[in-house]
Design an enzyme around this catalytic site. Sequence first.
Site, short mmCIF file in Angstrom:
data_model
loop_
_atom_site.label_atom_id
_atom_site.label_comp_id
_atom_site.label_asym_id
_atom_site.label_seq_id
_atom_site.Cartn_x
_atom_site.Cartn_y
_atom_site.Cartn_z
N ASP A 48 -22.23 -84.33 -9.01
CA ASP A 48 -22.54 -85.79 -9.03
C ASP A 48 -23.27 -86.17 -10.40
OD1 ASP A 48 -23.58 -88.33 -8.17
OD2 ASP A 48 -23.39 -87.56 -5.99
N HIS B 244 -27.79 -91.81 -8.50
CA HIS B 244 -26.56 -91.57 -7.42
C HIS B 244 -26.83 -89.88 -7.07
CE1 HIS B 244 -22.52 -90.98 -5.82
NE2 HIS B 244 -22.49 -92.34 -5.56
N SER C 64 -20.43 -92.32 -0.33
CA SER C 64 -21.24 -91.53 -1.08
C SER C 64 -22.45 -90.96 -0.44
CB SER C 64 -21.49 -92.00 -2.39
OG SER C 64 -20.46 -92.27 -3.21
#
Length: 640
Positions: free
Chosen positions: A11, A88, A418
Amino acid sequence: MGDGVIIGVFDTGIWPESKAFSDEGLGPIPSRWKGVCESGDHFNPSTHCNRKIIGARWFIDGFLAEYGQPINITEDPEYLSPRDANGHGTHTSSTATGSYVRNVSYKGLSPGTVRGGAPRARLAVYKVCWNVLGGQCSSADILKAFDEAIHDGVDVLSLSIGYSLPLFSDVDERDGIATGSFHAVIRGITVVCGAANDGPSAQTVQNTAPWILTVAASTMDRAFPTPITLGNNKTFLGQAIFTGKVNGFTGLTYPEGTGLDPNSASACQDLSLNSTLVAGKVLLCFASVTRRVAIRIAAETVKEAGGVGLIIAKNPTDALVECTDGFPCIEVDYEIGTRILYYIRSTNSPTVKLSPSKTLLGKPVSAKVAFFSSRGPSSIAPEILKPDIAAPGVNILAATSQMDRVMDGGYAIHSGTSMATPHVSGIVALLKAIHPEWSPAAIKSALVTTARTKDASNFPLFAEGSPQKPANPFDFGGGIVNPNGAADPGLVYDMDTLDYIHYLCAMGYNNSAISRLMGQAIVCPVEKPSILDVNVPSITISSLRNSVTLTRTVTNVGAPNSIYRAVIEPPTGVIVTVRPDILVFNSTIKKISFHVTVSAAHQVNTGYFFGSLTWTNQIHAVRIPLSVRTELLQSYADDY
């Protein structure tokens, strides 16, 4: 809770100071671990890695080669290290394996104790995505990260990453995820990937290779109702993440248009506002697009014109957009939006009071497949059902980077496949801890065959769309994940390297491409095998004409002496028979193959109809979805 299991996350990196990555109560790092923590900008391995974050690597060479220029950290804040400048990666990592942290909320909403799916699992960070152009990841860097993760000794890999349509083939190295995950899976590492956020359109699912565990996003039994009280004392409930103050009644307006299309002025995504109309007031607009960015743009437009709030009428979805600086933007459906509009038109001085959102938990709110969650069938191989499973991915509260612009106290609420992916990665870690001998295919089968297709009241689950509809396998695969059921599935549809080669040959890929993927010479049979015989925990027939017979094999992972009987719910207008329809296992018979014959009564081309095949004994119900489309006149020649 995941003891001894190592989850690798590909990520945007990690914010290591978050309490979610505390190693309190964890024992020594597993002795088999071969990974390292790499240093870089604002990242010191001696202080930022611990017994929770046991590895941290970063990969940028491929990105820089493809981007063609250095990262401008003034325009795109970033760290040349494992540190997360986006949020994220921190959000997904803490969702998968975050430690317990008490008294967490998001601006007072959703208060409680936060933790990841496998809070005692260890975390290995592989930063492969960079905070440029909204977040970019290079296939070359992803492939390199797979190599390192396999060497390091991870047990599970979690990738909340996708590409764009059209998809590359399974043997095209430009899809670094398909290629890299193949090598991980044949070494026993489960690879969990997001289905993408291009729903609710069909054929938008990504990460479709049969060795990948592909995750759709669902809502959960939590909502944030937000009262909208009109000047006529009628109150409607919208949905929002709004935690500002109640300012009493204020003016309410709507941008009336003129000309051939008088409604064009009220489109949220195309607002052009007169500050005289909007200043000091709440504005109502109607959105014809559901993308989150359109709502944020509308809110900024209203704010710049001096407005104090925004009510967005749109196709109802549960994934909420929080507007910046506490600016209220409250979502309602078109019906409520129309009723508010009629009130505005009924009076010379319409007013409104916007109240803060509340947290609602429990039975009144049922889980659904999220509007944005990408749907099947696969555009590469519709016979391989995708997505495989659904998990919570809407309004997920988790740790984030201090540079996340919607961060509150180190936490943020985000939505997407996600966010669903690390839920499943954490569950996979729990299953690995209980069943370390299970293959990635066995773990996938356990999740798919025990998933929930009904809500707590035993009614079918729905999928958000336009309109909402009962969910089918192309929305959520086997259903919404059921961790406790997956721990004891009874039977599994297992696969190994030979099964994956069967799939690659059935797809018609040439021997050289398959050999390159395998790293050794492979020669497919002269007679192409049937893709319908790939031993996945589902049956999907995209082009049924007369009758077709296919084979599946199940492995008993329950009590040695077990008898299972077949229960068929055939798709509408489809005849399904199973031989044998009774499976008898004992201490020597652990695997049994069976044949399924499917024929259609339809005499015309149809869409897909859905059903199921379930093997049951007194304890287990091992269910796989059936998806069948009759196509007497094909859109392309096929080879069954």
